[in-house]
Design an enzyme around this catalytic site. Sequence first.
Site, PDB file in Angstrom:
ATOM      1  CB  SER A  52      -0.895   0.043   1.240  1.00  0.00           C
ATOM      2  OG  SER A  52      -1.765  -1.055   1.262  1.00  0.00           O
TER       3      SER A  52
HETATM    4  N1  SAH Z   1       0.190  -5.244   4.085  1.00  0.00           N
HETATM    5  C1  SAH Z   1       0.921  -5.641   2.900  1.00  0.00           C
HETATM    6  C2  SAH Z   1       0.154  -5.372   1.629  1.00  0.00           C
HETATM    7  C3  SAH Z   1      -0.660  -6.508   1.317  1.00  0.00           C
HETATM    8  S1  SAH Z   1      -1.446  -6.574  -0.256  1.00  0.00           S
HETATM    9  C4  SAH Z   1       2.283  -5.028   2.825  1.00  0.00           C
HETATM   10  O1  SAH Z   1       2.656  -4.236   3.700  1.00  0.00           O
HETATM   11  O2  SAH Z   1       3.004  -5.360   1.893  1.00  0.00           O
HETATM   12  C5  SAH Z   1      -2.696  -7.717   0.193  1.00  0.00           C
HETATM   13  C6  SAH Z   1      -2.187  -9.083   0.543  1.00  0.00           C
HETATM   14  O3  SAH Z   1      -3.301  -9.834   0.998  1.00  0.00           O
HETATM   15  C7  SAH Z   1      -1.587  -9.851  -0.626  1.00  0.00           C
HETATM   16  O4  SAH Z   1      -0.290 -10.273  -0.289  1.00  0.00           O
HETATM   17  C8  SAH Z   1      -2.546 -11.041  -0.790  1.00  0.00           C
HETATM   18  O5  SAH Z   1      -1.896 -12.224  -1.207  1.00  0.00           O
HETATM   19  C9  SAH Z   1      -3.100 -11.174   0.613  1.00  0.00           C
HETATM   20  N2  SAH Z   1      -4.369 -11.884   0.736  1.00  0.00           N
HETATM   21  C10 SAH Z   1      -5.460 -11.835  -0.071  1.00  0.00           C
HETATM   22  N3  SAH Z   1      -6.443 -12.617   0.411  1.00  0.00           N
HETATM   23  C11 SAH Z   1      -5.962 -13.168   1.565  1.00  0.00           C
HETATM   24  C12 SAH Z   1      -6.513 -14.070   2.522  1.00  0.00           C
HETATM   25  N4  SAH Z   1      -7.754 -14.567   2.417  1.00  0.00           N
HETATM   26  N5  SAH Z   1      -5.732 -14.423   3.573  1.00  0.00           N
HETATM   27  C13 SAH Z   1      -4.478 -13.938   3.712  1.00  0.00           C
HETATM   28  N6  SAH Z   1      -3.900 -13.083   2.833  1.00  0.00           N
HETATM   29  C14 SAH Z   1      -4.641 -12.708   1.775  1.00  0.00           C
END
Ligand code: SAH
Length: 203
Positions: A52
């Site tokens: 993000s």
């Molecule tokens: N907070 C992160 C950004 C994450 S982007 C950072 O600092 O980099 C969103 C993430 O959520 C992705 O890596 C995706 O794979 C994950 N995601 C999506 N659905 C999910 C689920 N049901 N359980 C766990 N992770 C999930």
Amino acid sequence: MVAQQITARGICDSRLLAVMETVPRHRFVSQDELRWAHSDGPLPIGHGQTISQPYIVALMTDLLHLTGEENVLEVGTGCGYHAAVLSQMAMDVHTVEIIAALAEQATKTLADLGYDNIHVHLGDGSNGWLEAAPYDAIIVAAAAPQVPKPLLEQLADGGRMVLPVGSRGVQELEVWRREGAAFSHQANIPVAFVPLRGKYGWN
Ligand code: SAH
């Protein structure tokens, strides 16, 4: 980054601003994205996912009102950057990632940097992470069609949760609060997150 993107947009918690200044965002992005590490937007982290925008990381963290004592759940570890920020604002962070390669890489980066109060778990975080519940604060880094019920159940009394809820393209950042058996929520700002997958996400 902090002065121009975060303070300038009205975030004034000095503890949070100090943390945002010290967590090395450039260590979480790939070599290809290095020169954009502190730019004012999201960045690709592989596997179709993004880290993000710095302001959104700060805003979501700010909305949790952390004091340093909390047990926190993050759904969507990604590269681990937001977990690192949370770890400096709370007692413990449990973070769940559904893509194994991202969970592995984040585990390695966080260990290399010496963050020792972050527990990375591989799994479907739309179910929460029951083993370490309840959580004083929950953050969801991917867009949900509606609030996943297990996350409400795993929120501690007096706890707060921040998550994007809406369609696949655009969502509202919602802040939920639990008081005993009652839940209240309000919408914050429009946002665009990658979709939440799993049982309570988008298939
Ligand atoms: N907070 C992160 C950004 C994450 S982007 C950072 O600092 O980099 C969103 C993430 O959520 C992705 O890596 C995706 O794979 C994950 N995601 C999506 N659905 C999910 C689920 N049901 N359980 C766990 N992770 C999930």
